[in-house]
Design a protein around this motif. Structure first.
Motif, PDB file in Angstrom:
ATOM      1  N   THR A 243     -37.115  70.240   4.821  1.00  0.00           N
ATOM      2  CA  THR A 243     -35.710  69.843   4.930  1.00  0.00           C
ATOM      3  C   THR A 243     -35.471  68.518   4.211  1.00  0.00           C
ATOM      4  O   THR A 243     -34.454  68.339   3.528  1.00  0.00           O
ATOM      5  CB  THR A 243     -35.295  69.727   6.405  1.00  0.00           C
ATOM      6  N   PHE A 244     -36.410  67.590   4.351  1.00  0.00           N
ATOM      7  CA  PHE A 244     -36.292  66.327   3.630  1.00  0.00           C
ATOM      8  C   PHE A 244     -36.208  66.572   2.130  1.00  0.00           C
ATOM      9  O   PHE A 244     -35.337  66.007   1.446  1.00  0.00           O
ATOM     10  CB  PHE A 244     -37.486  65.428   3.938  1.00  0.00           C
ATOM     11  N   ARG A 245     -37.078  67.401   1.616  1.00  0.00           N
ATOM     12  CA  ARG A 245     -37.127  67.620   0.165  1.00  0.00           C
ATOM     13  C   ARG A 245     -35.886  68.348  -0.351  1.00  0.00           C
ATOM     14  O   ARG A 245     -35.446  68.111  -1.477  1.00  0.00           O
ATOM     15  CB  ARG A 245     -38.398  68.388  -0.194  1.00  0.00           C
ATOM     16  N   LYS A 246     -35.318  69.187   0.478  1.00  0.00           N
ATOM     17  CA  LYS A 246     -34.145  69.947   0.049  1.00  0.00           C
ATOM     18  C   LYS A 246     -32.850  69.165   0.197  1.00  0.00           C
ATOM     19  O   LYS A 246     -31.998  69.178  -0.701  1.00  0.00           O
ATOM     20  CB  LYS A 246     -34.059  71.241   0.863  1.00  0.00           C
ATOM     21  N   ARG A 247     -32.686  68.444   1.317  1.00  0.00           N
ATOM     22  CA  ARG A 247     -31.390  67.854   1.629  1.00  0.00           C
ATOM     23  C   ARG A 247     -31.308  66.353   1.324  1.00  0.00           C
ATOM     24  O   ARG A 247     -30.291  65.871   0.843  1.00  0.00           O
ATOM     25  CB  ARG A 247     -31.057  68.071   3.122  1.00  0.00           C
TER      26      ARG A 247
END
Length: 372
Positions: free
Chosen positions: A234-238
């Motif tokens: 989620t960190f890498r995507k958002r």
């Protein structure tokens, strides 16, 4: 060697004459005002009063008498908010973002109790939220401070937590965390709005005082004691793409080093942070999961500068004996200082109730073991 040269050498992973010392260069390496008062009294240092910028935390920019006594190498160039907090007349205050603050019953800190976007439901409603225009008040007194500390490493402070903390505070934590998973359109719209604003704010500041700034400090707490606040995926995507664009703006346009404050067990994200341009990381929360000093130094020591981690502030500095403090400071200096890439500070701010004898033991041990 000047203080500025000493810190910049650490950021280049070079061994200087000694490990640089930070106290109050950022708002996570400070003393609480009550601690500093006791420290000055104990050592007979001149008391010029308390200089508080981070009102919500009650922490001080170091009194010059303290900075001089310890040989501090950093200087906080701490912007104001666009205006002082608004007194609501009922014991609460509103900051520049529209967040409502109330003093904790212990009288030490302010809590966020009102969130201007907590009822937000659509992207269209986000247009109604007007971010505050930068003002010259934000830079009041900073030219004089920069001129008086030209030999110090001058760190831009006060940008808060642009890409994770701020949207959490505006939306309320649980709402933003749900947005990350359940409303990607709204999440991305809010992050894009904040990114655009922060680039504008940084331009406003750097166009006026940027030639004398050495490091830009940003923050975003991504960890807890035992885990991340969100999954790496989620960190890498958002979040990561917005952080990367903000940090890239600072580095490419102004050629400044990036110091990121991010609490907790963030080891799984360190390579990501290095990839997007983070030069140094604070606080190095050595009591958190998988944040062992030796392991961190072995795996990341040639790729990022560790800024902090000198002594644990959760159990050792506050509850240990002076000898406990000395032992941990000596060991962590031994580990972190090798081949440069280290700036000494305790893990986080020194809180009310920490024995002044422990604070003195920390700095004495640093002085005894900081030379290369």
């Amino acid at each position: 060697m000047t203080s500025k040269e000493r810190v910049m050498a650490a950021l280049e992973h070079q061994e200087a004459d000694r490990v640089p010392l930070d106290l109050g260069g950022i708002n996570n390496t400070c003393m609480h005002e009550l601690v500093e008062k006791e420290f000055k009294k104990k050592l007979g240092l001149e008391d010029h009063g308390s200089f508080i910028k981070a009102r919500s935390q009650g922490i001080v920019i170091p009194d010059q008498s303290v900075a001089d006594y310890l040989g501090v190498d950093t200087c906080s160039i701490y912007i104001n908010e666009v205006r002082p907090w608004q007194d609501n007349g009922d014991g609460t205050y509103t900051d520049m973002w529209g967040i409502t603050m109330k003093l904790n019953p212990d009288g030490y800190y302010y809590n966020r109790i009102g969130h201007p976007l907590e009822d937000l439901e659509t992207v269209e409603q986000l247009d109604d939220y007007i971010l505050p225009e930068p003002t010259e008040y934000m830079l009041e007194g900073l030219n004089e401070r920069l001129n008086a500390n030209a030999d110090k490493c001058c760190i831009l402070e006060g940008l808060e937590e642009p890409m994770f903390g701020m949207p959490s505070w505006l939306r309320r934590n649980e709402n933003f965390y749900m947005d990350l998973m359940a409303d990607e359109e709204l999440c991305d719209a809010l992050l894009t709005k904040l990114l655009t604003y922060y680039k504008k704010l940084i331009d406003f500041i750097m166009e006026r005082i940027g030639d004398r700034i050495d490091i830009v400090k940003v923050a975003d707490d991504l960890g807890t004691q035992d885990s991340l606040l969100l999954s790496p995926e989620t960190f890498r995507k958002r979040i990561k793409p917005h952080m990367a664009e903000l940090y890239g703006h600072i580095k490419k346009k102004y050629n400044k080093k990036i110091l990121l404050h991010s609490c907790g067990a963030i080891r799984p994200l360190l390579n990501d942070l290095i990839e997007i341009g983070v030069d140094a990381v604070n606080p190095v929360q050595i009591s958190a999961k998988e944040m062992d000093p030796q392991e961190l130094k072995n795996e990341f020591g040639d790729k990022i500068t560790f800024w902090g981690g000198g002594v644990d502030t959760q159990s050792v500095l506050n509850m240990g004996t002076p000898e406990d403090v000395r032992k941990q400071v000596k060991e962590n200096l031994r580990i972190f200082k090798k081949n440069g890439g280290y700036v000494f500070a305790q893990v986080h701010n020194i809180q009310p109730g920490v024995p002044v004898e422990n604070v003195i033991a920390m700095y004495e041990t640093y002085k005894e073991n900081s030379n290369y």
